[in-house]
Motif scaffolding. Structure first.
Motif, PDB file in Angstrom:
ATOM      1  N   GLY A 138       0.823  -1.211   0.162  1.00 49.53           N
ATOM      2  CA  GLY A 138      -0.084   0.048   0.161  1.00 49.53           C
ATOM      3  C   GLY A 138       0.974   1.201  -0.102  1.00 49.53           C
ATOM      4  O   GLY A 138       1.948   1.264   0.276  1.00 49.53           O
ATOM      5  N   PRO A 139       0.358   2.376  -0.615  1.00 51.53           N
ATOM      6  CA  PRO A 139      -1.113   2.503  -0.831  1.00 51.53           C
ATOM      7  C   PRO A 139      -1.309   2.006  -2.312  1.00 51.53           C
ATOM      8  O   PRO A 139      -0.292   2.073  -3.193  1.00 51.53           O
ATOM      9  CB  PRO A 139      -1.398   3.994  -0.649  1.00 51.53           C
ATOM     10  N   VAL A 140      -2.497   1.594  -2.441  1.00 51.57           N
ATOM     11  CA  VAL A 140      -2.707   1.327  -4.184  1.00 51.57           C
ATOM     12  C   VAL A 140      -4.240   1.859  -4.294  1.00 51.57           C
ATOM     13  O   VAL A 140      -5.338   2.121  -3.351  1.00 51.57           O
ATOM     14  CB  VAL A 140      -3.014  -0.135  -3.955  1.00 51.57           C
ATOM     15  N   ASP A 141      -4.454   2.082  -5.431  1.00 50.88           N
ATOM     16  CA  ASP A 141      -5.940   2.382  -6.000  1.00 50.88           C
ATOM     17  C   ASP A 141      -6.705   1.024  -6.133  1.00 50.88           C
ATOM     18  O   ASP A 141      -6.584   0.298  -7.010  1.00 50.88           O
ATOM     19  CB  ASP A 141      -5.707   3.190  -7.164  1.00 50.88           C
ATOM     20  N   ILE A 385     -11.376  11.992  -3.404  1.00 51.24           N
ATOM     21  CA  ILE A 385     -12.066  10.954  -4.197  1.00 51.24           C
ATOM     22  C   ILE A 385     -12.849  11.502  -5.486  1.00 51.24           C
ATOM     23  O   ILE A 385     -13.664  12.279  -5.259  1.00 51.24           O
ATOM     24  CB  ILE A 385     -12.945  10.175  -3.302  1.00 51.24           C
ATOM     25  N   ARG A 386     -12.580  10.990  -6.540  1.00 52.37           N
ATOM     26  CA  ARG A 386     -13.639  11.586  -7.748  1.00 52.37           C
ATOM     27  C   ARG A 386     -14.770  10.547  -7.816  1.00 52.37           C
ATOM     28  O   ARG A 386     -14.564   9.416  -8.185  1.00 52.37           O
ATOM     29  CB  ARG A 386     -12.430  11.480  -8.942  1.00 52.37           C
ATOM     30  N   ASN A 398     -11.781   6.435  -8.232  1.00 45.93           N
ATOM     31  CA  ASN A 398     -10.464   6.246  -7.725  1.00 45.93           C
ATOM     32  C   ASN A 398     -10.844   6.068  -6.133  1.00 45.93           C
ATOM     33  O   ASN A 398     -11.839   6.638  -5.533  1.00 45.93           O
ATOM     34  CB  ASN A 398      -9.264   7.238  -7.856  1.00 45.93           C
ATOM     35  N   LEU A 399      -9.998   5.115  -5.605  1.00 46.72           N
ATOM     36  CA  LEU A 399      -9.976   4.674  -4.061  1.00 46.72           C
ATOM     37  C   LEU A 399      -8.801   4.186  -3.338  1.00 46.72           C
ATOM     38  O   LEU A 399      -8.429   3.142  -3.531  1.00 46.72           O
ATOM     39  CB  LEU A 399     -11.073   3.547  -4.020  1.00 46.72           C
ATOM     40  N   PRO A 400      -8.068   5.526  -2.976  1.00 46.24           N
ATOM     41  CA  PRO A 400      -6.607   5.158  -2.609  1.00 46.24           C
ATOM     42  C   PRO A 400      -6.878   4.334  -1.334  1.00 46.24           C
ATOM     43  O   PRO A 400      -7.439   4.793  -0.326  1.00 46.24           O
ATOM     44  CB  PRO A 400      -5.965   6.222  -2.304  1.00 46.24           C
TER      45      PRO A 400
END
Length: 407
Positions: A138-141, A385-386, A398-400
């Motif tokens: 991490g972090p990852v999307d 967050i978009r 997206n979600l990191p």
């Protein structure tokens, strides 16, 4: 129209909370659950926001899903997409008897027995995605690493599409759903997507495999035999419906769980709640955000209102799934909720054909995610967050996330 008269409002679109439908829908459900509304082509019709009315309308025998009868709430379709002959096989835009014929041919691929055969492979796909996330660290999307690839790989294998082609058709799928796309852009994109699938069908006619499209081309139960254009229409629909809904539910569903840490903790402590969690997330985050338009083909009554033949209805699934008459404390996420007759998959003859496949994908994905990364948490503030509020299917772009001990 006099100066004192007002045109009916369009379908509300602006959200004050990204996890909840527009607040106007709640007010309408409370004060005027069957209300006049204006569609994108400036025609007037009826907006349904109560669970009972939405369910009844979708089950009514004389309503039509064809675009010629059921205008869209937020955008106009291209003229060829409203025509009587638009892409044979595209079931969601079809009425009986044609709809009945195609659905009968597809049903055997989506029975519980058929889905159970796919389950071990789905588990493998989930495990591979989790392995890749763990190896990267991490972090990852989570959208790119987990939510998108799992259902995409499943539908590619089911339909016999090369995973290497995913970028081309996923770009087309995204642009086809853009609520700001013009009718001309939609027409061009639709033609491009159709040609992509027609070329694939032609290749499978030459070299069939053990996949859905190949079997449809050769199906002995299809009398007359399906043409490449018909199989292409089915293929386009399966590709969009079989990927977009599951992928976006995995993204926004995980975000919703992380924003409700008590619910994440419940699932972490009792993974047996995963079935209920799937149903509750489907209800709470109803991602077909515009609802389902229907054309009225014969006079009918809906919620005490007389609706005439030739008018249109819009069944708001997000509003129906927050109806307090059916779901106590509807705005609260409760993965222990027992009675959950949500309408996230629709209702009636157009009830989502792939709903059991979607359920298996979500159960496998969230079960694997919770077990592998019990300390999963957001790795970015909410403002980063978009949201996919510009698309027919709602969700997050997206979600990191990250996991492990906080440092």
């Amino acid at each position: 129209m006099s100066d004192t008269e007002q045109q009916p409002a369009t379908l509300p679109r602006q959200r004050t909370c990204p996890f909840s439908p527009p607040p106007e829908l709640e007010e309408l459900r409370r004060t005027e659950p069957v209300s006049r509304m204006r569609f994108a082509d400036d025609s007037e019709g009826w907006l349904l926001t109560r669970h009972a009315d939405v369910r009844a309308a979708l089950a009514a025998p004389r309503v039509s899903s064809h675009p010629a009868n059921a205008p869209q709430p937020w955008r106009n379709l291209a003229p060829e997409m409203r025509g009587a002959e638009y892409l044979p096989g595209f079931l969601i835009f079809m009425d009986p008897p044609n709809h009945t014929r195609y659905r009968r041919l597809l049903t055997k691929w989506f029975t519980m027995r058929a889905i159970r055969k796919l389950e071990p492979r789905i588990e493998e796909i989930v495990s591979d995605a989790l392995d890749a996330m763990e190896a990267q660290g991490g972090p990852v999307d989570l959208v790119q690493s987990f939510a998108l690839p799992i259902p995409l790989l499943v539908i590619c294998e089911l339909m016999g599409i090369r995973y290497e082609d995913r970028e081309e058709f996923m770009d087309m799928v995204l642009r086809l759903q853009d609520l700001e796309a013009t009718p001309e852009e939609l027409g061009a994109l639709g033609a491009k997507m159709n040609q992509f699938m027609m070329d694939l069908c032609a290749a499978k006619r030459e070299n069939p495999g053990d996949d859905l499209l190949s079997h449809l081309i050769q199906d002995p139960d299809a009398v007359p035999a399906l043409t490449d254009l018909e199989v292409a229409g089915i293929g386009v629909l399966m590709l969009i419906a079989g990927h977009e809904t599951s992928a976006n539910m995995l993204g926004i569903g995980t975000y919703t769980l992380l924003q409700n840490p008590d619910q994440w903790a419940l699932l972490r402590e009792d993974i047996g709640l995963v079935d209920q969690a799937v149903e509750e997330l489907l209800r709470h985050q109803t991602i077909v955000q515009q609802g389902l338009p229907r054309g009225v083909m014969a006079d009918m009554e809906v919620g005490g209102h007389q609706v005439k033949a030739g008018e249109a209805l819009l069944a708001s699934l997000p509003a129906a799934n927050r109806d307090p008459e059916v779901f106590p404390d509807p705005d609260r996420l409760d993965i222990t909720r027992e009675h959950n007759p949500h309408l996230a998959f629709g209702h009636g003859i157009h009830l989502c054909l792939g709903m059991e496949l979607a359920r298996v994908e979500m159960r496998s994905a969230w079960r694997g995610l919770v077990r592998r990364f019990p300390t999963l948490r957001m790795a970015a503030p909410p403002e980063d967050i978009r949201w996919r509020d510009d698309q027919i299917v709602y969700g997050v772009y997206n979600l990191p996330v990250t996991w492990g001990d906080a440092s």
